[in-house]
Write an enzyme that holds these catalytic residues in place. Structure first.
Site, mmCIF file in Angstrom:
data_model
loop_
_atom_site.group_PDB
_atom_site.id
_atom_site.type_symbol
_atom_site.label_atom_id
_atom_site.label_comp_id
_atom_site.label_asym_id
_atom_site.label_seq_id
_atom_site.Cartn_x
_atom_site.Cartn_y
_atom_site.Cartn_z
ATOM 1 N N GLY A 150 -20.518 -55.689 39.722
ATOM 2 C CA GLY A 150 -19.305 -55.166 39.057
ATOM 3 C C GLY A 150 -18.088 -55.593 39.854
ATOM 4 O O GLY A 150 -17.997 -55.306 41.056
ATOM 5 N N GLY A 155 -14.647 -55.120 38.914
ATOM 6 C CA GLY A 155 -13.453 -54.581 38.277
ATOM 7 C C GLY A 155 -12.687 -53.738 39.275
ATOM 8 O O GLY A 155 -12.695 -54.022 40.483
ATOM 9 N N ASN A 156 -12.037 -52.678 38.788
ATOM 10 C CA ASN A 156 -11.220 -51.841 39.666
ATOM 11 C C ASN A 156 -12.007 -51.365 40.885
ATOM 12 O O ASN A 156 -11.581 -51.518 42.026
ATOM 13 C CB ASN A 156 -10.685 -50.652 38.851
ATOM 14 C CG ASN A 156 -9.838 -49.730 39.702
ATOM 15 O OD1 ASN A 156 -10.363 -49.032 40.563
ATOM 16 N ND2 ASN A 156 -8.540 -49.733 39.494
ATOM 17 N N ALA A 157 -13.165 -50.790 40.658
ATOM 18 C CA ALA A 157 -13.944 -50.236 41.773
ATOM 19 C C ALA A 157 -14.551 -51.348 42.635
ATOM 20 O O ALA A 157 -14.345 -51.383 43.858
ATOM 21 C CB ALA A 157 -15.026 -49.311 41.217
ATOM 22 N N GLY A 158 -15.271 -52.261 42.020
ATOM 23 C CA GLY A 158 -16.030 -53.269 42.765
ATOM 24 C C GLY A 158 -15.177 -54.307 43.474
ATOM 25 O O GLY A 158 -15.460 -54.675 44.625
ATOM 26 N N LYS A 178 -14.664 -35.583 30.272
ATOM 27 C CA LYS A 178 -14.619 -37.040 30.137
ATOM 28 C C LYS A 178 -14.322 -37.397 28.693
ATOM 29 O O LYS A 178 -14.545 -36.590 27.783
ATOM 30 C CB LYS A 178 -15.957 -37.646 30.561
ATOM 31 C CG LYS A 178 -15.889 -39.114 30.942
ATOM 32 C CD LYS A 178 -15.488 -39.355 32.375
ATOM 33 C CE LYS A 178 -15.400 -40.837 32.691
ATOM 34 N NZ LYS A 178 -15.289 -41.094 34.131
HETATM 35 P P1 NAD Z 1 -13.529 -51.883 35.268
HETATM 36 O O1 NAD Z 1 -13.451 -51.947 33.801
HETATM 37 O O2 NAD Z 1 -12.306 -52.116 36.067
HETATM 38 O O3 NAD Z 1 -14.652 -52.905 35.799
HETATM 39 C C1 NAD Z 1 -15.967 -52.923 35.357
HETATM 40 C C2 NAD Z 1 -16.621 -54.174 35.937
HETATM 41 O O4 NAD Z 1 -18.024 -54.155 35.661
HETATM 42 C C3 NAD Z 1 -16.079 -55.465 35.338
HETATM 43 O O5 NAD Z 1 -15.991 -56.436 36.364
HETATM 44 C C4 NAD Z 1 -17.163 -55.879 34.352
HETATM 45 O O6 NAD Z 1 -17.181 -57.277 34.138
HETATM 46 C C5 NAD Z 1 -18.388 -55.408 35.115
HETATM 47 N N1 NAD Z 1 -19.567 -55.232 34.302
HETATM 48 C C6 NAD Z 1 -19.678 -54.686 33.067
HETATM 49 N N2 NAD Z 1 -20.962 -54.718 32.680
HETATM 50 C C7 NAD Z 1 -21.656 -55.266 33.695
HETATM 51 C C8 NAD Z 1 -23.025 -55.574 33.915
HETATM 52 N N3 NAD Z 1 -23.949 -55.317 32.992
HETATM 53 N N4 NAD Z 1 -23.368 -56.150 35.084
HETATM 54 C C9 NAD Z 1 -22.453 -56.426 36.009
HETATM 55 N N5 NAD Z 1 -21.157 -56.172 35.878
HETATM 56 C C10 NAD Z 1 -20.775 -55.608 34.727
HETATM 57 O O7 NAD Z 1 -14.183 -50.479 35.559
HETATM 58 P P2 NAD Z 1 -14.128 -49.647 36.923
HETATM 59 O O8 NAD Z 1 -13.016 -48.698 36.825
HETATM 60 O O9 NAD Z 1 -14.251 -50.579 38.080
HETATM 61 O O10 NAD Z 1 -15.466 -48.795 36.748
HETATM 62 C C11 NAD Z 1 -16.742 -49.263 37.207
HETATM 63 C C12 NAD Z 1 -17.612 -48.065 37.454
HETATM 64 O O11 NAD Z 1 -16.983 -47.230 38.425
HETATM 65 C C13 NAD Z 1 -17.833 -47.152 36.234
HETATM 66 O O12 NAD Z 1 -19.116 -46.576 36.303
HETATM 67 C C14 NAD Z 1 -16.791 -46.076 36.416
HETATM 68 O O13 NAD Z 1 -17.121 -44.872 35.729
HETATM 69 C C15 NAD Z 1 -16.860 -45.913 37.919
HETATM 70 N N6 NAD Z 1 -15.686 -45.245 38.484
HETATM 71 C C16 NAD Z 1 -14.453 -45.805 38.388
HETATM 72 C C17 NAD Z 1 -13.373 -45.116 38.923
HETATM 73 C C18 NAD Z 1 -11.993 -45.693 38.887
HETATM 74 O O14 NAD Z 1 -11.099 -45.070 39.483
HETATM 75 N N7 NAD Z 1 -11.765 -46.829 38.281
HETATM 76 C C19 NAD Z 1 -13.558 -43.888 39.547
HETATM 77 C C20 NAD Z 1 -14.828 -43.369 39.652
HETATM 78 C C21 NAD Z 1 -15.891 -44.068 39.108
#
Ligand code: NAD
Length: 411
Positions: free
Chosen positions: A209, A211-214, A97
């Site tokens: 959350g 973002g991409n995942a949520g 990572k």
């Molecule tokens: P992202 O940057 O696209 O989105 C993150 C989201 O979380 C944003 O909406 C942000 O506003 C929100 N956020 C940040 N702090 C917060 C808080 N305290 N309370 C509530 N919401 C909050 O990131 P992502 O890619 O969606 O990643 C989110 C999680 O998923 C991370 O733990 C990441 O490691 C994990 N993940 C992502 C992927 C991927 O392919 N993107 C894969 C595996 C795991």
């Protein structure tokens, strides 16, 4: 809070559960290599890491995070989870990572590009399709992957698109990657609804959350008719007991607004959102969201960890005693890295596979992986968590590979 110390406790639990010898489990207690650099951009300096944790099953693989709170403890923990995730997913990768302690939300495009290129300059000798393969994570995306790829190729003097995944299509990316984490998470959530909630009819969903995942996960669950009653981003949440209009909320969020400004619901804090009465709570933000302070107040029946490490070690025990089932991160969010593997394999072979074929392959892998974890959990008739079952399967595969390599820990 030391996240990595929690991981070591989880590792010890698995060692005890499976009677693993000390010299074997010791191989997983520390990373192979911690690379650190300070990225100098103008008069600013940003601490940056690339940590290769284990390579018994193949090259390192894991995302790069840009966030003001990034630390070595966090990057090392994320690298550790990648090792287990890749093993559980049955893909030929070790785990790694990266991260930069930097807030991209406060940077203009010029600085964002400079930081991305400086990252590649600092670590290019550690990266490569057969060495260690990065991807996007929190606050990084395909554009940032493109700059890193371009800078890497300039340094090494040849094309090597397989050195990074999550790229735009034009640079060798794959269409499925954008919502792959959510697609995989959605499939295991459906399995959990079937097996743990016995196909309950009206399922209520809360998502932390957006973002991409949520966000993609919320869209998929809403499209299936589940009732999404609350979602949040970093600025807070929005709650509507009757169910949110997810399509309208996504349009609202994509226009650059925060979800708690949306009018068709009541604005709530992230702390309140976690404690709502719901069937499923999806954690898709950051680490350490459920701790000993709030675990007792959690009312969800099932928690799906799309984020990495959102529940601390001690909170796991409290949730287990409350009979709340947690679908662990290394299973729930593995769709992203599985599709990254498809992208990497295409880049290496030059063969482009049909999207439908890959979609089915992702589907099959997620269901098989869920089945292996759930079967192990049932075998122990509820005496262990789904996380312990997943860790057990993942650790055993890595240690078998280490054994074939003839490696044991130094005494
Ligand atoms: P992202 O940057 O696209 O989105 C993150 C989201 O979380 C944003 O909406 C942000 O506003 C929100 N956020 C940040 N702090 C917060 C808080 N305290 N309370 C509530 N919401 C909050 O990131 P992502 O890619 O969606 O990643 C989110 C999680 O998923 C991370 O733990 C990441 O490691 C994990 N993940 C992502 C992927 C991927 O392919 N993107 C894969 C595996 C795991």
């Amino acid at each position: 809070m030391n996240i990595f110390a929690d991981n070591l406790k989880r590792l010890e639990d698995v060692a005890k559960l499976d009677n693993i010898k000390e010299e074997e489990i010791a191989l997983l207690r520390e990373p192979v290599k911690v690379n650190y650099s300070e990225l100098a951009i103008g008069d600013k300096k940003y601490p940056a890491w690339r940590i290769l944790y284990n390579r018994a099953l193949g090259p390192g693989k894991g995302g790069i995070r840009f966030h003001p709170d990034v630390s070595e403890d966090e990057v090392q923990s994320l690298a550790f989870w990648m090792v287990l995730k890749n093993s559980l997913a049955d893909i030929p990768y070790g785990g790694a990572k990266g991260g930069v302690k930097f807030n991209p939300k406060e940077a203009d495009d010029k600085e964002l590009e400079a930081v991305s290129r400086a990252y590649a300059d600092a670590f290019y000798q550690e990266l490569g399709q057969d060495k260690d393969v990065p991807a996007p994570d929190v606050y990084t995306n395909g554009r940032i992957m493109s700059w890193i790829l371009d800078e890497f190729e300039k340094k090494v003097g040849h094309h090597e698109p397989g050195m990074i995944t999550g790229k735009p299509l034009e640079l060798g990316g794959i269409a499925l990657r954008s919502d792959a984490t959510a697609a995989g998470g959605y499939l295991v959530t459906k399995e959990a609804i079937k097996e743990i909630l016995q196909d309950k009819k009206e399922v209520k969903i809360v998502v932390q959350g957006f973002g991409n995942a949520g966000l993609f996960m919320t869209e998929k669950l809403a499209a299936d008719g589940y009732k999404v009653i609350a979602v949040s981003d970093s600025r807070g949440g929005i709650y509507n007991e009757a169910g949110l209009d997810v399509a309208a909320l996504v349009t609202f969020k994509n226009s650059g607004k925060a979800v708690n400004e949306y009018s068709a619901g009541r604005a709530i804090t992230n702390a309140e959102l976690l404690e709502l009465e719901t069937d499923i709570l999806v954690l898709a933000a950051l680490e350490n969201q459920i701790t000993v302070e709030n675990a007792d107040n959690i009312k969800a029946k099932v928690i799906v960890e799309l984020a990495n490490g959102p529940i601390v070690y001690e909170a796991d025990k409290i949730l287990f005693n409350k009979k709340i089932v947690v679908v662990p991160d290394i299973l729930a969010n593995s769709g992203g890295v599985i599709v990254s593997y498809f992208e990497w394999a295409q880049n290496r072979t030059g063969q482009i596979l049909a999207e439908d074929y890959l979609k089915n392959l992702l589907h099959k892998k997620m269901i098989v992986n869920w089945g292996r974890v759930y079967d192990k959990y049932k075998e122990r008739s509820g005496s262990i968590t789904l996380r312990q079952a997943a860790y057990s399967i993942a650790v055993q595969r890595i240690l078998k590979a280490e054994k074939y390599r003839g490696r044991v820990a130094a005494k």
